[in-house]
Design a protein around this motif. Sequence first.
Motif, PDB file in Angstrom:
ATOM      1  N   GLN A 140       0.839  -1.194   0.000  1.00 22.78           N
ATOM      2  CA  GLN A 140       0.000   0.000   0.000  1.00 22.78           C
ATOM      3  C   GLN A 140       0.876   1.246   0.000  1.00 22.78           C
ATOM      4  OE1 GLN A 140      -3.300  -0.239   2.532  1.00 22.78           O
ATOM      5  NE2 GLN A 140      -4.054   1.765   1.914  1.00 22.78           N
ATOM      6  N   LEU A 141       0.608   2.150  -0.929  1.00 21.60           N
ATOM      7  CA  LEU A 141       1.314   3.433  -0.951  1.00 21.60           C
ATOM      8  C   LEU A 141       0.296   4.529  -0.721  1.00 21.60           C
ATOM      9  CD1 LEU A 141       3.172   1.512  -2.817  1.00 21.60           C
ATOM     10  CD2 LEU A 141       4.053   3.638  -3.733  1.00 21.60           C
ATOM     11  N   ASN A 142       0.620   5.441   0.184  1.00 23.82           N
ATOM     12  CA  ASN A 142      -0.269   6.566   0.439  1.00 23.82           C
ATOM     13  C   ASN A 142       0.475   7.881   0.252  1.00 23.82           C
ATOM     14  OD1 ASN A 142      -2.641   5.156   1.121  1.00 23.82           O
ATOM     15  ND2 ASN A 142      -1.813   4.742   3.165  1.00 23.82           N
ATOM     16  N   ASN A 143       0.075   8.630  -0.772  1.00 22.55           N
ATOM     17  CA  ASN A 143       0.553  10.004  -1.003  1.00 22.55           C
ATOM     18  C   ASN A 143       2.078  10.111  -1.052  1.00 22.55           C
ATOM     19  OD1 ASN A 143      -1.921  10.148   1.289  1.00 22.55           O
ATOM     20  ND2 ASN A 143      -2.276  11.186  -0.655  1.00 22.55           N
ATOM     21  N   VAL A 144       2.678   9.203  -1.849  1.00 28.28           N
ATOM     22  CA  VAL A 144       4.149   9.153  -1.894  1.00 28.28           C
ATOM     23  C   VAL A 144       4.715  10.156  -2.913  1.00 28.28           C
ATOM     24  CG1 VAL A 144       6.118   7.679  -2.529  1.00 28.28           C
ATOM     25  CG2 VAL A 144       4.265   6.761  -1.104  1.00 28.28           C
ATOM     26  N   GLY A 157       4.894  10.791   2.283  1.00 29.35           N
ATOM     27  CA  GLY A 157       4.034   9.634   2.097  1.00 29.35           C
ATOM     28  C   GLY A 157       4.503   8.392   2.834  1.00 29.35           C
ATOM     29  N   VAL A 158       3.660   7.356   2.741  1.00 31.42           N
ATOM     30  CA  VAL A 158       3.921   6.116   3.475  1.00 31.42           C
ATOM     31  C   VAL A 158       3.846   4.926   2.513  1.00 31.42           C
ATOM     32  CG1 VAL A 158       3.058   4.598   5.302  1.00 31.42           C
ATOM     33  CG2 VAL A 158       2.949   7.072   5.611  1.00 31.42           C
ATOM     34  N   ILE A 159       4.840   4.016   2.648  1.00 25.18           N
ATOM     35  CA  ILE A 159       4.820   2.761   1.892  1.00 25.18           C
ATOM     36  C   ILE A 159       4.744   1.631   2.910  1.00 25.18           C
ATOM     37  CG2 ILE A 159       6.055   1.290   0.249  1.00 25.18           C
ATOM     38  CD1 ILE A 159       7.541   3.784  -0.725  1.00 25.18           C
ATOM     39  N   GLY A 195       1.365  -4.562   6.088  1.00 28.73           N
ATOM     40  CA  GLY A 195       1.095  -3.783   7.302  1.00 28.73           C
ATOM     41  C   GLY A 195       2.323  -3.173   7.957  1.00 28.73           C
ATOM     42  N   ARG A 196       3.524  -3.473   7.411  1.00 29.34           N
ATOM     43  CA  ARG A 196       4.741  -2.894   8.007  1.00 29.34           C
ATOM     44  C   ARG A 196       5.285  -1.786   7.135  1.00 29.34           C
ATOM     45  NH1 ARG A 196       8.239  -8.007   9.271  1.00 29.34           N
ATOM     46  NH2 ARG A 196       6.913  -8.687   7.579  1.00 29.34           N
ATOM     47  N   ARG A 197       5.710  -0.714   7.775  1.00 30.98           N
ATOM     48  CA  ARG A 197       6.199   0.446   7.052  1.00 30.98           C
ATOM     49  C   ARG A 197       7.572   0.163   6.428  1.00 30.98           C
ATOM     50  NH1 ARG A 197       4.735   6.215   8.535  1.00 30.98           N
ATOM     51  NH2 ARG A 197       6.506   7.359   7.692  1.00 30.98           N
ATOM     52  N   LEU A 198       7.701   0.508   5.135  1.00 29.74           N
ATOM     53  CA  LEU A 198       8.985   0.279   4.461  1.00 29.74           C
ATOM     54  C   LEU A 198       9.852   1.548   4.422  1.00 29.74           C
ATOM     55  CD1 LEU A 198       8.147  -1.945   1.331  1.00 29.74           C
ATOM     56  CD2 LEU A 198       8.754  -2.662   3.642  1.00 29.74           C
TER      57      LEU A 198
END
Length: 235
Positions: A3-7, A56-58, A62-65
């Motif tokens: 899942q990528l959010n606003n990267v 943003g978040v990758i 469920g774990r942040r990369l």
Amino acid sequence: MLQLNNVDICYGSFKALNDISMVVDTGELVVLLGANGAGKSSLFNAISGLHRPSAGVIEFEGRRLNGVKASTIVSSGVVQCAEGRKLFPQMTVLQNLMMGAFVHRRDRAGNRKRLNEVLELFPILDDKAGEPAGSLSGGQQQMVAIGRAMMSRPRLLMLDEPSLGLAPLVVRQMFETIKQINSLGTTVLLAEQNAFAALKIAHRAYVMENGRLVMEGDQATMLGNEQVRKAYIGA
Ligand code: ATP
């Protein structure tokens, strides 16, 4: 799964990726379409930990990369097969394949089993195992590159332009093999300019233009979309 959010990704003051949000679900084969320079490799490098996003978040399972070392990301199951193959040409095919097993080097039995699976996918590599990788044809070298990535035991395999520079017949076989890898249980994210062939094996696709995702849809929607057909399929 992914899942990528606003990267965002920046090279100096140049923003190569702008506000990218996307998902890849377990078991999917997702295609990323886009022209040269659209930002596909930058996106892959961000997921692989080779470029740190500036925003943003990758997340993977469920774990942040973000900020995680590239080698740790490989160990966690996210493996990239980069554009241009990047083999070690003087080393043998077998040595190149085994480089992919480095992260699992203590599990010799597991690596042997995996090697057999890879050689089943690409039987020609069994015959060529002792030859320098640089002496193989372009299509065979691409098989080594994908095989090496498979030796890292990906749960998510990211393939960057695997058909680049290959003859049409070889390209067709390559896409069949990618489909097979996915059917056998590996989730695939595939960046391609060969849009028609890629969409034919995909569940879903995203279209990237100038660092932004501009369209998303399932296989049938994308193949039937006039804009996609005009811009990427030429029909
Ligand atoms: P290609 O298929 O040609 O590799 P791409 O869709 O993968 O294209 P990227 O390689 O991600 O695109 O490039 C996206 C944009 O970022 C392009 O404008 C490119 O010139 C720029 N870019 C890529 N890497 C760098 C870098 N290291 N420094 C500066 N700009 C870069």
